[in-house]
Scaffold this active site. Structure first.
Site, PDB file in Angstrom:
ATOM      1  CB  CYS A  44      -0.953  -0.017   1.187  1.00  0.00           C
ATOM      2  SG  CYS A  44      -0.210  -0.501   2.758  1.00  0.00           S
TER       3      CYS A  44
HETATM    4  N1  LIG Z   1      -4.433  -3.849   5.183  1.00  0.00           N
HETATM    5  C1  LIG Z   1      -3.886  -3.223   4.136  1.00  0.00           C
HETATM    6  O1  LIG Z   1      -4.035  -1.992   3.954  1.00  0.00           O
HETATM    7  C2  LIG Z   1      -3.071  -3.990   3.141  1.00  0.00           C
HETATM    8  C3  LIG Z   1      -2.706  -3.353   1.939  1.00  0.00           C
HETATM    9  C4  LIG Z   1      -1.925  -4.049   0.999  1.00  0.00           C
HETATM   10  C5  LIG Z   1      -1.544  -5.339   1.275  1.00  0.00           C
HETATM   11  N2  LIG Z   1      -1.896  -5.939   2.468  1.00  0.00           N
HETATM   12  C6  LIG Z   1      -1.461  -7.310   2.674  1.00  0.00           C
HETATM   13  O2  LIG Z   1      -2.595  -8.148   2.455  1.00  0.00           O
HETATM   14  C7  LIG Z   1      -2.529  -9.303   3.309  1.00  0.00           C
HETATM   15  C8  LIG Z   1      -3.784  -9.322   4.147  1.00  0.00           C
HETATM   16  O3  LIG Z   1      -3.804  -8.140   4.932  1.00  0.00           O
HETATM   17  P1  LIG Z   1      -5.062  -7.665   5.761  1.00  0.00           P
HETATM   18  O4  LIG Z   1      -4.708  -6.332   6.271  1.00  0.00           O
HETATM   19  O5  LIG Z   1      -6.309  -7.850   4.985  1.00  0.00           O
HETATM   20  O6  LIG Z   1      -4.981  -8.726   6.957  1.00  0.00           O
HETATM   21  P2  LIG Z   1      -6.096  -9.268   7.946  1.00  0.00           P
HETATM   22  O7  LIG Z   1      -7.204  -8.269   8.063  1.00  0.00           O
HETATM   23  O8  LIG Z   1      -5.380  -9.680   9.173  1.00  0.00           O
HETATM   24  O9  LIG Z   1      -6.650 -10.566   7.209  1.00  0.00           O
HETATM   25  C9  LIG Z   1      -5.846 -11.707   6.985  1.00  0.00           C
HETATM   26  C10 LIG Z   1      -6.711 -12.813   6.451  1.00  0.00           C
HETATM   27  O10 LIG Z   1      -5.892 -13.959   6.245  1.00  0.00           O
HETATM   28  C11 LIG Z   1      -6.560 -15.102   6.781  1.00  0.00           C
HETATM   29  N3  LIG Z   1      -5.563 -16.102   7.158  1.00  0.00           N
HETATM   30  C12 LIG Z   1      -4.648 -16.026   8.171  1.00  0.00           C
HETATM   31  N4  LIG Z   1      -3.892 -17.154   8.203  1.00  0.00           N
HETATM   32  C13 LIG Z   1      -4.356 -17.963   7.205  1.00  0.00           C
HETATM   33  C14 LIG Z   1      -3.998 -19.257   6.715  1.00  0.00           C
HETATM   34  N5  LIG Z   1      -3.015 -19.967   7.296  1.00  0.00           N
HETATM   35  N6  LIG Z   1      -4.682 -19.773   5.671  1.00  0.00           N
HETATM   36  C15 LIG Z   1      -5.694 -19.071   5.092  1.00  0.00           C
HETATM   37  N7  LIG Z   1      -6.088 -17.849   5.507  1.00  0.00           N
HETATM   38  C16 LIG Z   1      -5.414 -17.296   6.535  1.00  0.00           C
HETATM   39  C17 LIG Z   1      -7.338 -14.555   7.969  1.00  0.00           C
HETATM   40  O11 LIG Z   1      -8.370 -15.459   8.293  1.00  0.00           O
HETATM   41  P3  LIG Z   1      -9.419 -15.217   9.511  1.00  0.00           P
HETATM   42  O12 LIG Z   1     -10.363 -14.173   8.990  1.00  0.00           O
HETATM   43  O13 LIG Z   1     -10.043 -16.541   9.698  1.00  0.00           O
HETATM   44  O14 LIG Z   1      -8.577 -14.748  10.658  1.00  0.00           O
HETATM   45  C18 LIG Z   1      -7.830 -13.223   7.406  1.00  0.00           C
HETATM   46  O15 LIG Z   1      -9.034 -13.427   6.656  1.00  0.00           O
HETATM   47  C19 LIG Z   1      -1.258  -9.127   4.154  1.00  0.00           C
HETATM   48  O16 LIG Z   1      -0.224  -9.866   3.571  1.00  0.00           O
HETATM   49  C20 LIG Z   1      -0.981  -7.629   4.067  1.00  0.00           C
HETATM   50  O17 LIG Z   1       0.390  -7.330   4.211  1.00  0.00           O
HETATM   51  C21 LIG Z   1      -2.672  -5.301   3.376  1.00  0.00           C
END
Ligand SMILES: NC(=O)c1ccc[n+]([C@@H]2O[C@H](COP(=O)([O-])OP(=O)(O)OC[C@H]3O[C@@H](n4cnc5c(N)ncnc54)[C@H](OP(=O)(O)O)[C@@H]3O)[C@@H](O)[C@H]2O)c1
Length: 339
Positions: A152
């Site tokens: 991001c």
């Molecule tokens: N947040 C941002 O602004 C943003 C921007 C760009 C990129 N990212 C990247 O996108 C990814 C997700 O970020 P997020 O912020 O959306 O994180 P998040 O809100 O913590 O969501 C993570 C998701 O991954 C799932 N998960 C965790 N362990 C898993 C596994 N072993 N197998 C399958 N699913 C699993 C979780 O499941 P549960 O729902 O069951 O816990 C949750 O749905 C990260 O790598 C982050 O660096 C985030």
């Protein structure tokens, strides 16, 4: 209809991917997955605001259940280590992968232990992964098997800095400060991310040590040791990133020359809006939209300027850019399914 499954569908980024794909005219959501030990959720509970639309339940992830959904592509909105392990197996099963994590963004596998804390399990795929800053991908997305969606912070910084590269003074630093809403950290229950710790506060963190720094340097073509400084800040709002980039030019430039450069870079690119000289973007212009806004203020003498770039971290910084990339991979119009 192209069948697409989403892993991490209940996370902040994944839920935005689902929201976009649920209304996408060319995509059928084939499966939605949460963490293996998770509870799952009905589609209507994941997005009560999408009343009238239906979609698959979010179920705990297993490789077998994902394969059973027979997707042509999977969007992984999962932690870095999870994507790094999972993507190679999906590719081997013939499924294209758009990875929203950082697992395939860096080309040099040797950087993963120090910046991400793990040895990369599939270093051979790093060269193949297309770094999906959509506007700068040329024709590399069409038919790609693996797309590494940019971070991001890097999305906001690179969209402003890329057009400037030929103009920058080689011996002067590039200084970046970025402020992100708290959703940038994903769903967390740690004290540091609680309301009482964040409300009314504003702080810098991870100066010089954030894992998005090597990603930006790679994509700006800056060698290790370059005078590039990145200082992220935590802003007590839910979403949005505002980046401020301080640059120096080799020769004096004018507003007209800068405007021409940006018009050429982003002509026909509906998700990047370039402001007139001196009009700097604000978060409220972009939050809830798939667009980046870029503007600048040239400083007296024309040798230095401040560029400002604003995006919604969960959309252009994650989900909507993933959908742009998905569209391009499958030869659909880049704007399909995006507001
Ligand atoms: N947040 C941002 O602004 C943003 C921007 C760009 C990129 N990212 C990247 O996108 C990814 C997700 O970020 P997020 O912020 O959306 O994180 P998040 O809100 O913590 O969501 C993570 C998701 O991954 C799932 N998960 C965790 N362990 C898993 C596994 N072993 N197998 C399958 N699913 C699993 C979780 O499941 P549960 O729902 O069951 O816990 C949750 O749905 C990260 O790598 C982050 O660096 C985030």
């Amino acid at each position: 209809m192209i069948r697409v499954s989403v892993v991490g569908a209940a996370g902040y980024s994944g839920a935005e991917v689902v929201r976009l794909l649920a209304r996408h005219p060319g995509i059928a959501l084939s499966g939605l997955f949460g963490s293996p030990g998770g509870k799952g959720a009905a589609f209507a509970d994941l997005h009560p605001d999408l009343a009238g639309l239906s979609g698959p339940e979010v179920v705990p992830f297993s490789e077998e259940s994902l394969l059973e959904t027979q997707p042509e592509a999977a969007i992984l909105a999962t932690p870095n280590e999870v994507s790094a392990e999972l993507a190679p197996r999906l590719l081997a099963a013939g499924i294209r992968v758009i990875d929203v994590s950082g697992a395939f963004r860096l080309k040099d596998a040797a950087l993963y232990p120090s910046w991400y804390g793990f040895e990369h399990p599939a270093p051979g795929l790093l060269a193949e992964a297309v770094y999906g800053l959509t506007e700068w991908c040329g024709d590399r997305l069409e038919g790609a098997r693996l797309v590494a969606n940019p971070g991001c912070y890097p999305t906001s910084v690179l969209l402003a800095a890329r057009p400037l590269l030929p103009l920058l003074a080689a011996d002067q630093p590039v200084l970046v400060t970025s402020a992100s809403g708290v959703s940038g950290a994903g769903k967390r229950s740690e004290l540091a991310f609680s309301f009482c710790e964040l409300a009314g506060n504003f702080k810098a963190y991870s100066a010089g040590t954030h894992r998005h720094e090597p990603e930006m340097m790679q994509e700006l073509g800056l060698p290790a040791g370059s005078a590039f400084t990145f200082v992220p800040h935590l802003l007590p709002v839910v979403r949005g990133i505002l980046s401020t980039i301080h640059v120096s030019f080799e020769e004096p430039v004018t507003d007209v020359a800068l405007a021409e450069r940006f018009v050429v870079a982003y002509a026909g690119r509906p998700f990047v809006r370039v402001h007139p000289a001196g009009r700097l973007p604000e978060l409220k212009e972009v939050v809830g939209t798939p667009r980046a806004h870029v503007g600048w203020q040239l400083l007296p003498g024309g040798r230095r300027a401040v560029f400002v770039s604003a995006i919604d971290n969960l959309l252009k910084g994650a989900a909507s850019q993933a959908v742009q990339n998905l569209n391009r991979v499958f030869g659909l119009p880049e704007t399909e399914g995006l507001p």
